[in-house]
Design an enzyme around this catalytic site. Structure first.
Site, mmCIF file in Angstrom:
data_model
loop_
_atom_site.group_PDB
_atom_site.id
_atom_site.type_symbol
_atom_site.label_atom_id
_atom_site.label_comp_id
_atom_site.label_asym_id
_atom_site.label_seq_id
_atom_site.Cartn_x
_atom_site.Cartn_y
_atom_site.Cartn_z
ATOM 1 N N THR A 98 0.828 -1.214 0.000
ATOM 2 C CA THR A 98 0.000 0.000 0.000
ATOM 3 C C THR A 98 0.857 1.256 0.000
ATOM 4 O O THR A 98 0.664 2.160 -0.814
ATOM 5 C CB THR A 98 -0.885 0.002 1.265
ATOM 6 N N VAL A 99 1.807 1.320 0.928
ATOM 7 C CA VAL A 99 2.612 2.531 1.046
ATOM 8 C C VAL A 99 3.574 2.658 -0.138
ATOM 9 O O VAL A 99 3.744 3.746 -0.701
ATOM 10 C CB VAL A 99 3.383 2.556 2.389
ATOM 11 N N GLU A 149 11.096 9.085 9.292
ATOM 12 C CA GLU A 149 9.964 9.941 9.656
ATOM 13 C C GLU A 149 8.644 9.175 9.645
ATOM 14 O O GLU A 149 7.770 9.404 10.489
ATOM 15 C CB GLU A 149 9.884 11.123 8.670
ATOM 16 N N VAL A 199 6.755 6.809 12.837
ATOM 17 C CA VAL A 199 5.905 7.271 13.944
ATOM 18 C C VAL A 199 4.961 8.354 13.438
ATOM 19 O O VAL A 199 5.405 9.327 12.827
ATOM 20 C CB VAL A 199 6.742 7.852 15.105
ATOM 21 N N GLY A 227 -11.650 -3.229 6.731
ATOM 22 C CA GLY A 227 -10.240 -3.075 6.385
ATOM 23 C C GLY A 227 -9.511 -2.029 7.210
ATOM 24 O O GLY A 227 -8.367 -1.700 6.939
ATOM 25 N N GLU A 269 -6.471 -4.979 11.185
ATOM 26 C CA GLU A 269 -5.898 -6.203 10.642
ATOM 27 C C GLU A 269 -6.716 -7.421 11.078
ATOM 28 O O GLU A 269 -7.332 -7.423 12.139
ATOM 29 C CB GLU A 269 -4.463 -6.396 11.167
ATOM 30 N N ASP A 329 2.316 -2.040 18.760
ATOM 31 C CA ASP A 329 2.671 -1.042 17.744
ATOM 32 C C ASP A 329 2.947 0.316 18.395
ATOM 33 O O ASP A 329 3.923 0.998 18.057
ATOM 34 C CB ASP A 329 1.513 -0.932 16.738
ATOM 35 N N LYS A 380 6.610 2.528 18.609
ATOM 36 C CA LYS A 380 6.757 3.954 18.304
ATOM 37 C C LYS A 380 7.307 4.708 19.519
ATOM 38 O O LYS A 380 8.113 5.636 19.375
ATOM 39 C CB LYS A 380 5.419 4.518 17.847
#
Lengths: 432, 432
Positions: A13-14, A129, A132, A187, A190, A201, A205
């Site tokens: 996706t990214v 960058e 987080v 969606g 997850e 998660d 961070k």
């Protein structure tokens, strides 16, 4: 015009968002940097699935190593995720002297020291960058904008999935499991949601932020982590009635020269800007000794917000390379005397407590006695109507005491015959 | 350790804050940069007044030019303010090849082009984080963190004095003149407050933001500026009843390839984070095409917050000099085809209107007719009880129309015999 070659590892996706952003803004980026940022390859095990972006098929490869070795590529973007292949390839890219841009908080949290050392050793740059706060330029703020400050505290809402679930639970009076299931179907969460809802998660961070704001080599094991899996809608309602909203926070704070890093759901007072951060948005409150309180807010995840942060890093890496200075910023500047960690039991905090009393008369006095014996005093107290299970919920907001005192006191309280279920507790963050 | 010499021009509130910050964090800054940042001189016409900071008297001088010419000084910090001496000395410092850090928005807004050109010509750096938003690293966010975005809109609360006055007017139901007088007595507002309350200071900052976010050489004369001097507490109360808070905003927005830059008090809906920015705090909402909405919040003025931004710039300048790259960032990157400015009359907006009707029956139909003839439709309407002066206030929230249509329509409306006072109007910002 000088050209900088870019390779992307991971076409999810990214990755697709970064490709689209570089294409859409090719001219704009040239104007801003005086450089041509040329995408020279995208590696993924799967190069056939349509990612929703037009790309020259000749740029796609399953051979990540080939991109790392390509002399035309000087910036590698790691978007694979996880700590296996991503670590191997990141180390290989750094060893090859390439600047690496990563969005991978797990990798940084678990192998940061190794990566920072590799970047320093090979005199190259590691930028992160996007790791987080998604598109929020929080890392840059800490490392550059606020570089004149001693950072005192960071309080962040850093996981969009959790904040989305908590927002809907509060606004619609829904149960945790129902919102999670719906978010999964849509969606937004997850299929295997534990990294998010168990706070891991957020803890990743927090470790990244602690490292770069405090020069502190904090390990995941140093972070007290509590997620929102066991969140009862009742507590959200009671907290709202008391003027608080429950948010999953990462808190990194120095007190008297000691650092504590925690992730936990906490009561944030209505009217505080962090209480108003809704849905999947993220926000980070950074308190510096000169600047005071500053807040950074934006989308913490998603294709384009994350791509924004990645492209910002690519631009920085390109500028630094073009100026012959791929190491303008120290990758990681450890404090000369890293702050010792405060023992979890020594952290000072206030609590929201929900006791489940079976029997009422005289009962509360015994609880108050136990709390008092542990140095915990009561700021306010409400007895709610009994629910169907016949427990009488009693809500206590305490004054400040040590975490250890709460642990000990609640162990005693919960051992009482008249307590029907373990006492539920959430920290209160007053930002004082 | 490599040493970088710093000279400060102007030993006022902020200058003293910078001196104190550099002293307090000497060691920390060494750790973070690997450089020694050494203060080598502070120039001011008055070197005898106590500034509340301990400083070696040998560092104080009345001779600014001597600091500019000192070969040991490579970074000059301009904290004089105004556009006279500050301009002359800044140009002299740039001509001497020194990196210049400034907090001076008026200077940048009025002489930016000349300064950017001088910096480029002498291959040196001009940094100005402190010129907008005090300690908030908003300039860095725009030029670096969000460099991958086409910026679509910036909406800022940029003047702490105005926001403080509006906050107190709303919360305590006070009149503008009373809060201003009190703020002046307490030192929160200048004795001559017009730069602040007439929106000029906010416009200076808007020009700086427009330049660096849009590559647009906007002039002060291009900015439609309205301050809060004529703010009636009644409108704050009515707006609150309708779910809005009035804030003095800087709005820089591109629409269909045209840019408009305005400063005006506007209605911001409750629940929007900008509505919750209180007292002297500043906040900037930046919308980028990739990142979406991001917000930056903090103290927009004051000794230490401003010093935080100045020191951040000093650190950047020092890093860039140490790496032999005093021009890592282009001082000003003009867009290849700067966006044309949208004519003020063409800007689309919604309005809050307060009509002062003398006579009621049938009257409102005539107003509605005039509005309708100019293409303005009514979203909601309230008639309030008459006040002592016998005008009947009628509040209208309109749908979107062109600014020019409002100007024309209200001219007609206000010419009606039954209108007792000019119609009061404020834009509504829905952030849609």
């Amino acid at each position: 015009m000088k050209e900088i070659g870019i390779g992307i590892l991971g076409f999810g996706t990214v990755g697709a968002g970064v490709v689209e952003g570089l294409q859409r803004h090719a001219e704009l980026l040239q104007e801003r940097t005086g450089l041509t940022l040329r995408l020279r390859g995208v590696a993924d095990l799967d190069v056939t699935t349509d990612r929703g972006v037009t790309i020259d098929p000749a740029l796609l490869t399953t051979n990540a190593q080939a991109l790392i070795e390509d002399p035309e590529i000087s910036i590698l973007v790691e978007l694979i995720g996880g700590t296996g292949v991503a670590r191997t390839l990141t180390l290989a890219a750094l060893a090859a002297g390439k600047s690496v841009v990563t969005a991978n908080k797990a990798l940084l949290a678990e192998h940061g020291a190794e990566l920072y050392e590799a970047a320093a050793k090979h005199q190259t740059e590691l930028l992160f960058e996007a790791s987080v706060g998604g598109g929020i330029p929080i890392i840059r703020a800490l490392r550059e904008g606020l570089s004149g400050n001693r950072i005192e505290r960071i309080t962040g809402i850093l996981n969009g999935t959790c904040n989305y679930i908590l927002t809907r639970m509060e606004r619609e009076g829904l149960r945790f499991a129902d919102v999670l299931a719906e978010a999964q179907a849509a969606g937004y969460a997850e299929a295997e949601p534990s990294l998010d809802i168990d706070g891991i998660d957020t803890a990743h961070k927090a470790v990244v932020l602690a490292a770069h704001a405090f020069g502190a080599p904090v390990q995941m094991a140093d972070v007290a982590v509590r997620g929102i899996r066991d969140m009862d809608a009742m507590d959200i309602t009671y907290a709202a009635g008391l003027g608080y909203r429950i948010k999953l926070l990462a808190v990194i704070r120095q007190t008297d020269g000691e650092l504590d890093v925690g992730v936990y759901p906490a009561l944030v007072p209505h009217g505080h800007l962090l209480a108003d951060v809704s849905h999947a948005f993220n926000a980070v409150l950074v308190t510096g000794d000169l600047v005071g309180d500053t807040i950074y807010y934006g989308q913490g995840a998603g294709r384009f917000p994350t791509a924004s942060a990645v492209i910002g890093d690519i631009v920085d890496a390109a500028r630094n390379q073009a100026s012959g200075q791929p190491q303008r910023l120290t990758v990681f500047a450890p404090a000369k005397q890293p702050m010792p960690l405060r023992a979890a039991t020594e952290v000072m905090t206030r609590y929201y407590l929900r006791l489940s009393l079976i029997d009422q008369p005289g009962m509360f006095g015994r609880v108050a006695q136990i709390l008092g014996r542990h140095g915990i005093s009561i700021a306010s107290l409400m007895q709610k109507e009994a629910r169907t299970d016949d427990f009488v919920p009693v809500i206590i907001l305490t004054h400040t005491a040590k975490e250890g005192a709460f642990v000990d006191a609640l162990q005693e309280v919960d051992a009482l015959d008249q307590i029907g279920a373990p006492t539920v507790r959430y920290r209160i963050e007053d930002f004082t």
